[in-house]
Design a protein around this motif. Sequence first.
Motif, short mmCIF file in Angstrom:
data_model
loop_
_atom_site.label_atom_id
_atom_site.label_comp_id
_atom_site.label_asym_id
_atom_site.label_seq_id
_atom_site.Cartn_x
_atom_site.Cartn_y
_atom_site.Cartn_z
N PRO A 128 0.85 -1.21 0.00
CA PRO A 128 0.00 0.00 0.00
C PRO A 128 0.87 1.25 0.00
CG PRO A 128 0.02 -0.99 2.19
CD PRO A 128 0.75 -1.95 1.28
N PHE A 129 0.87 1.97 -1.08
CA PHE A 129 1.78 3.11 -1.28
C PHE A 129 1.68 4.13 -0.16
CE2 PHE A 129 2.26 7.45 -2.98
CZ PHE A 129 3.60 7.42 -3.30
N LEU A 130 0.47 4.52 0.20
CA LEU A 130 0.30 5.58 1.18
C LEU A 130 0.84 5.17 2.55
CD1 LEU A 130 -0.75 8.43 1.14
CD2 LEU A 130 -3.01 7.59 1.83
N ARG A 131 0.64 3.93 2.92
CA ARG A 131 1.12 3.48 4.23
C ARG A 131 2.64 3.35 4.25
NH1 ARG A 131 -0.73 -0.78 7.59
NH2 ARG A 131 -0.21 0.78 9.16
N VAL A 132 3.23 2.97 3.14
CA VAL A 132 4.69 2.94 3.07
C VAL A 132 5.23 4.37 3.22
CG1 VAL A 132 6.70 2.39 1.64
CG2 VAL A 132 4.72 0.86 1.65
N CYS A 133 4.55 5.34 2.58
CA CYS A 133 4.94 6.75 2.74
C CYS A 133 4.86 7.17 4.20
CB CYS A 133 4.03 7.64 1.89
SG CYS A 133 4.33 7.55 0.12
N ASP A 134 3.84 6.69 4.91
CA ASP A 134 3.71 7.02 6.34
C ASP A 134 4.95 6.60 7.11
OD1 ASP A 134 1.19 8.20 6.29
OD2 ASP A 134 0.13 6.30 6.56
N TYR A 135 5.41 5.39 6.84
CA TYR A 135 6.55 4.85 7.58
C TYR A 135 7.85 5.55 7.21
CZ TYR A 135 4.14 1.10 10.04
OH TYR A 135 3.34 0.39 10.92
N ILE A 136 8.01 5.89 5.94
CA ILE A 136 9.21 6.60 5.52
C ILE A 136 9.23 8.01 6.11
CG2 ILE A 136 10.41 7.61 3.55
CD1 ILE A 136 10.80 4.62 3.75
N ALA A 137 8.06 8.67 6.13
CA ALA A 137 7.98 10.06 6.58
C ALA A 137 8.46 10.23 8.02
CB ALA A 137 6.54 10.57 6.45
N VAL A 138 8.23 9.24 8.85
CA VAL A 138 8.64 9.33 10.26
C VAL A 138 10.15 9.51 10.37
CG1 VAL A 138 8.72 8.08 12.47
CG2 VAL A 138 6.65 7.98 11.04
N ASN A 139 10.88 8.98 9.39
CA ASN A 139 12.34 8.94 9.49
C ASN A 139 13.06 10.06 8.75
OD1 ASN A 139 12.73 6.14 10.85
ND2 ASN A 139 11.25 5.77 9.22
N VAL A 140 12.35 10.81 7.93
CA VAL A 140 12.99 11.86 7.14
C VAL A 140 13.61 12.97 8.00
CG1 VAL A 140 12.62 13.62 5.37
CG2 VAL A 140 11.54 11.38 5.14
N PRO A 141 12.99 13.40 9.10
CA PRO A 141 13.59 14.50 9.88
C PRO A 141 15.01 14.22 10.38
CG PRO A 141 11.30 14.22 10.50
CD PRO A 141 11.64 13.06 9.61
N PHE A 142 15.38 12.96 10.54
CA PHE A 142 16.75 12.65 10.97
C PHE A 142 17.74 13.24 9.97
CE2 PHE A 142 14.74 8.50 12.67
CZ PHE A 142 14.41 9.11 13.87
N GLY A 143 17.52 12.93 8.70
CA GLY A 143 18.42 13.43 7.66
C GLY A 143 18.36 14.93 7.52
N MET A 144 17.16 15.52 7.71
CA MET A 144 17.02 16.97 7.63
C MET A 144 17.88 17.65 8.70
SD MET A 144 14.93 17.50 5.11
CE MET A 144 14.53 19.23 5.38
#
Length: 280
Positions: A128-144
């Motif tokens: 499910p594309f949207l749910r995979v995006c949910d899980y990835i989004a949680v981790n993006v701020p680390f790199g930011m």
Amino acid sequence: QAAPIHWADLGLRPGIDLGFFTLRFYSLAYIAGIALGYWHISRMLKAPGAPMAQMHADDLFFYCTLGIILGGRLGYATFYTGGDTGIPSLWLHPAEMAKLWEGGMSFHGGVIGVLLAIAWVSWRGGLPFLRVCDYIAVNVPFGMMFGRIANFINGELWGRPTDVAWAMVFPGGGPVARHPSQLYEAALEGLVMAIIMLVAFWKTRARFRPGLLVGLFTSGIAAARFTAEFFREPDAQLADFAARTGLSMGQWLTIPLFLLGVALVIRALVRPPLASGKPA
């Protein structure tokens, strides 16, 4: 009034000199962000309701890394080089795009690259594309957060002139004291967003509402970037554009992101949540 802080007096260096090679902190920031994100998403997958397996996270680790690098550089070449000429300078010199250590990464381009990577892995794995995006989004701020700290260490992307007590004089910014806007962005786009996303995932049932986490991230990061841009000096080649339009290129690009994020949050909240433990 106290004298401004001189960045040059802080003893910062752009990287670690290994003799035969300088390991740039800018590159290390991306490696650290991606590695921490991979470790954390592996933990997330052990919690109830995960929409994918560890092997999918492994694929995402590879393809999202490509998406960040290619999308970030291509986005920077498109949006932030060329100025009023209409011809992005990096497009005229493709070999320059490989020089990641010199900086120049577009957040918006990186987002597009990551979305394409997620779409590919989701399609290939039937996820499910949207749910995979949910899980990835949680981790993006680390790199930011790591990326903005690296900007500060490099003494680049400094802020607008100011007389605040913590104002700094940056190399290339003239003798004028400026906002250390890189640290503002590290705090807003990185630390604050990381706390919000971690709390939303681990302390609430947001992960059972498809699109809520990615919507929260998208609207939050857009608001953080829009705010930080008021303190950041516009890219030299786009200073005229910012003066003419009243907003920087970064701010204009965040407006559709914010609206998209709000739409995703509303969509997630008006729909019934998934049953606990249901993977898709």
